[in-house]
Design a protein around this motif. Structure first.
Motif, PDB file in Angstrom:
ATOM      1  N   LEU A  16       0.831  -1.206   0.000  1.00  0.00           N
ATOM      2  CA  LEU A  16       0.000   0.000   0.000  1.00  0.00           C
ATOM      3  C   LEU A  16       0.865   1.255   0.000  1.00  0.00           C
ATOM      4  O   LEU A  16       0.596   2.224  -0.734  1.00  0.00           O
ATOM      5  CB  LEU A  16      -0.917  -0.024   1.223  1.00  0.00           C
ATOM      6  N   GLY A  17       1.932   1.250   0.815  1.00  0.00           N
ATOM      7  CA  GLY A  17       2.836   2.400   0.859  1.00  0.00           C
ATOM      8  C   GLY A  17       3.549   2.611  -0.464  1.00  0.00           C
ATOM      9  O   GLY A  17       3.717   3.747  -0.924  1.00  0.00           O
ATOM     10  N   ALA A  18       3.992   1.522  -1.100  1.00  0.00           N
ATOM     11  CA  ALA A  18       4.681   1.631  -2.388  1.00  0.00           C
ATOM     12  C   ALA A  18       3.755   2.212  -3.454  1.00  0.00           C
ATOM     13  O   ALA A  18       4.164   3.068  -4.252  1.00  0.00           O
ATOM     14  CB  ALA A  18       5.196   0.263  -2.822  1.00  0.00           C
ATOM     15  N   LEU A  19       2.514   1.759  -3.457  1.00  0.00           N
ATOM     16  CA  LEU A  19       1.553   2.280  -4.426  1.00  0.00           C
ATOM     17  C   LEU A  19       1.323   3.776  -4.204  1.00  0.00           C
ATOM     18  O   LEU A  19       1.247   4.568  -5.156  1.00  0.00           O
ATOM     19  CB  LEU A  19       0.235   1.520  -4.311  1.00  0.00           C
ATOM     20  N   GLY A  20       1.243   4.176  -2.925  1.00  0.00           N
ATOM     21  CA  GLY A  20       1.089   5.594  -2.611  1.00  0.00           C
ATOM     22  C   GLY A  20       2.277   6.421  -3.078  1.00  0.00           C
ATOM     23  O   GLY A  20       2.112   7.533  -3.593  1.00  0.00           O
ATOM     24  N   CYS A  21       3.487   5.882  -2.924  1.00  0.00           N
ATOM     25  CA  CYS A  21       4.690   6.591  -3.378  1.00  0.00           C
ATOM     26  C   CYS A  21       4.643   6.836  -4.883  1.00  0.00           C
ATOM     27  O   CYS A  21       5.072   7.894  -5.365  1.00  0.00           O
ATOM     28  CB  CYS A  21       5.941   5.787  -3.039  1.00  0.00           C
ATOM     29  N   SER A  22       4.140   5.869  -5.626  1.00  0.00           N
ATOM     30  CA  SER A  22       4.093   6.007  -7.083  1.00  0.00           C
ATOM     31  C   SER A  22       3.156   7.122  -7.522  1.00  0.00           C
ATOM     32  O   SER A  22       3.246   7.612  -8.660  1.00  0.00           O
ATOM     33  CB  SER A  22       3.655   4.685  -7.727  1.00  0.00           C
ATOM     34  N   LEU A  23       2.248   7.551  -6.637  1.00  0.00           N
ATOM     35  CA  LEU A  23       1.280   8.603  -6.965  1.00  0.00           C
ATOM     36  C   LEU A  23       1.617   9.936  -6.310  1.00  0.00           C
ATOM     37  O   LEU A  23       0.808  10.876  -6.367  1.00  0.00           O
ATOM     38  CB  LEU A  23      -0.124   8.161  -6.521  1.00  0.00           C
ATOM     39  N   SER A  24       2.796  10.060  -5.709  1.00  0.00           N
ATOM     40  CA  SER A  24       3.152  11.237  -4.914  1.00  0.00           C
ATOM     41  C   SER A  24       3.127  12.533  -5.724  1.00  0.00           C
ATOM     42  O   SER A  24       3.842  12.649  -6.722  1.00  0.00           O
ATOM     43  CB  SER A  24       4.550  11.059  -4.314  1.00  0.00           C
ATOM     44  N   PRO A  25       2.352  13.542  -5.279  1.00  0.00           N
ATOM     45  CA  PRO A  25       2.357  14.845  -5.958  1.00  0.00           C
ATOM     46  C   PRO A  25       3.438  15.787  -5.438  1.00  0.00           C
ATOM     47  O   PRO A  25       3.775  16.774  -6.093  1.00  0.00           O
ATOM     48  CB  PRO A  25       0.968  15.398  -5.640  1.00  0.00           C
ATOM     49  N   ASP A  26       3.970  15.514  -4.233  1.00  0.00           N
ATOM     50  CA  ASP A  26       4.999  16.380  -3.660  1.00  0.00           C
ATOM     51  C   ASP A  26       5.853  15.562  -2.692  1.00  0.00           C
ATOM     52  O   ASP A  26       5.569  14.388  -2.407  1.00  0.00           O
ATOM     53  CB  ASP A  26       4.370  17.585  -2.945  1.00  0.00           C
TER      54      ASP A  26
END
Length: 400
Positions: free
Chosen positions: A84-94
């Motif tokens: 879940l954390g890795a997927l969130g990193c791939s979508l990071s806006p900042d």
């Protein structure tokens, strides 16, 4: 060597590699991340620091949980958080979003660090445990060799976000490995009961032991020197020496090869000389080489080939010491191996995270801050090993 021994080494090594994989694979992307998210080098390095801190602190939870509920359920939970954390990193806006998702990744990755070590202790002690730990590190060390290369191969055509998509896939594949190939080594009859009171009592017992603190700090300072390299090598190699991300990945892999060579010597030397003596010898060599590199750097040496050669030798000596340290920690604590592994891992990761946090304030583009941190950590580790641990090694432990 029995096939089950090799199978366990491969599975445990691959699980242990998940955490470092999440570091090594994105190291070539650090300069690109800083540019794309309009962040400074120091702010970008906080994504690494946040990961390390969560990685360290959360081991305290997974260790006792694996002693009480078995080894596999906490592994599933940790791997799910990591994905879940890795997927969130791939979508990071900042950069703030990236740091937060890296924190979540670190919380999950703690499970695949602490629990495989406890599984080794469930299965073996003494020289057999050192041999299995060495094989686990052999597989584990594949990550520093291939992860930066894979990262570079993804970054060039697809951008840095693809690296975190690959981490998500790796976590899902690891869950399949746990389900299909990893035995449950903590059957219900051996699980601890007593809840929070039992955990507090266990922690108090372990934390009162001078030997635990000495071994944990030796291992922690040793790992911190490698973390200093992890946090700064991409900036030094790429921006200071002008390597491409691909060439950086190859240079980075050289240190992993040295680490592998050292770790594979631990069991044969331990059987011949005694495990504590091997640890002390490796620490003495490790500190001597690190201090030599610092002296050369202070004298004005700024040569990439010399730096790479010295780091290869330094991390080979570090690889020689780490399996004996973990075996010495766990051998006397079989019933609470998960908790001991967790506490020691927490100490080690907190030391590493602190070193990265301090070092990020002194980054100047040269190799000197990185080399200085490595040398100071090595000196501290060797001093504790040579003073706080027995000078005369006991007879080698039986191979079972």
């Amino acid at each position: 060597m029995p096939s089950s021994f090799v199978k366990n080494a491969v599975v445990l090594g691959l699980l242990s590699a998940i955490g470092p994989f999440a570091i090594d694979m994105y190291l070539p992307a650090l300069p690109a991340i800083a540019g794309d998210l309009h962040a400074s080098a120091a702010a970008t390095q906080w994504s690494l620091t946040a990961y390390f801190l969560a990685f360290g602190v959360c081991q305290i939870v997974y260790g006792p949980a694996s002693d009480a509920w078995g080894r596999k359920p906490p592994l599933y939970f940790g791997l799910a958080l990591f994905a879940l954390g890795a997927l969130g990193c791939s979508l990071s806006p900042d950069i703030g979003w990236l740091i937060g998702c890296r924190l979540l990744q670190g919380i999950g990755a703690a499970a695949v660090t602490v629990i495989p070590r406890a599984v080794v202790r469930d299965l073996h002690t003494g020289i057999a445990a050192t041999r299995l730990m060495g094989l686990v590190m052999l597989v584990f060390s594949v990550s520093p060799i291939f992860a930066p290369l894979l990262g570079s191969a993804l970054i060039v055509p697809l951008g840095w976000r693809a690296v975190f998509v690959a981490m998500t896939v790796a976590a899902l594949l690891a869950m399949v490995l746990v389900a299909t190939l990893l035995p449950e080594t903590r059957p219900p009859a051996q699980r601890l009961s007593g809840g929070l009171r039992r955990v507090k009592g266990t922690f108090a017992q372990v934390l009162s032991e001078r030997r635990f603190w000495a071994l944990s700090l030796v291992g922690g300072l040793g790992m911190a020197s490698f973390f200093a390299f992890l946090a700064n090598s991409s900036f030094v190699y790429i921006e200071h020496f002008g390597l491409t991300p691909l060439h950086y990945s190859l240079a980075f892999a050289l240190n992993a090869i040295g680490f592998i060579a050292g770790s594979q010597c631990s069991a044969p030397l331990g059987a011949r000389l005694g495990i504590p003596r091997v640890m002390r010898l490796g620490m003495a060599l490790y500190a001597s080489l690190a201090l030599t590199l610092l002296a050369l750097t202070l004298a004005g040496l700024d040569d990439l080939m010399a730096l790479m050669a010295m780091l290869f030798a330094i991390f080979a000596c570090l690889g020689l010491t780490l399996p004996p340290i973990m075996v010495m920690l766990l051998d006397e604590h079989g019933p609470i191996a998960g908790s001991v592994s967790a506490l020691s891992g927490t100490v080690q990761m907190m030391v590493g995270g602190a070193v990265i946090g301090v070092l990020s304030q002194f980054v100047d583009g040269s190799a000197l801050p990185m080399v200085s941190a490595i040398a100071l950590c090595a000196l501290g580790a060797a001093t504790i090993a040579l003073i706080a641990l027995p000078r005369r090694a006991p007879a080698p432990l039986p191979a079972e």
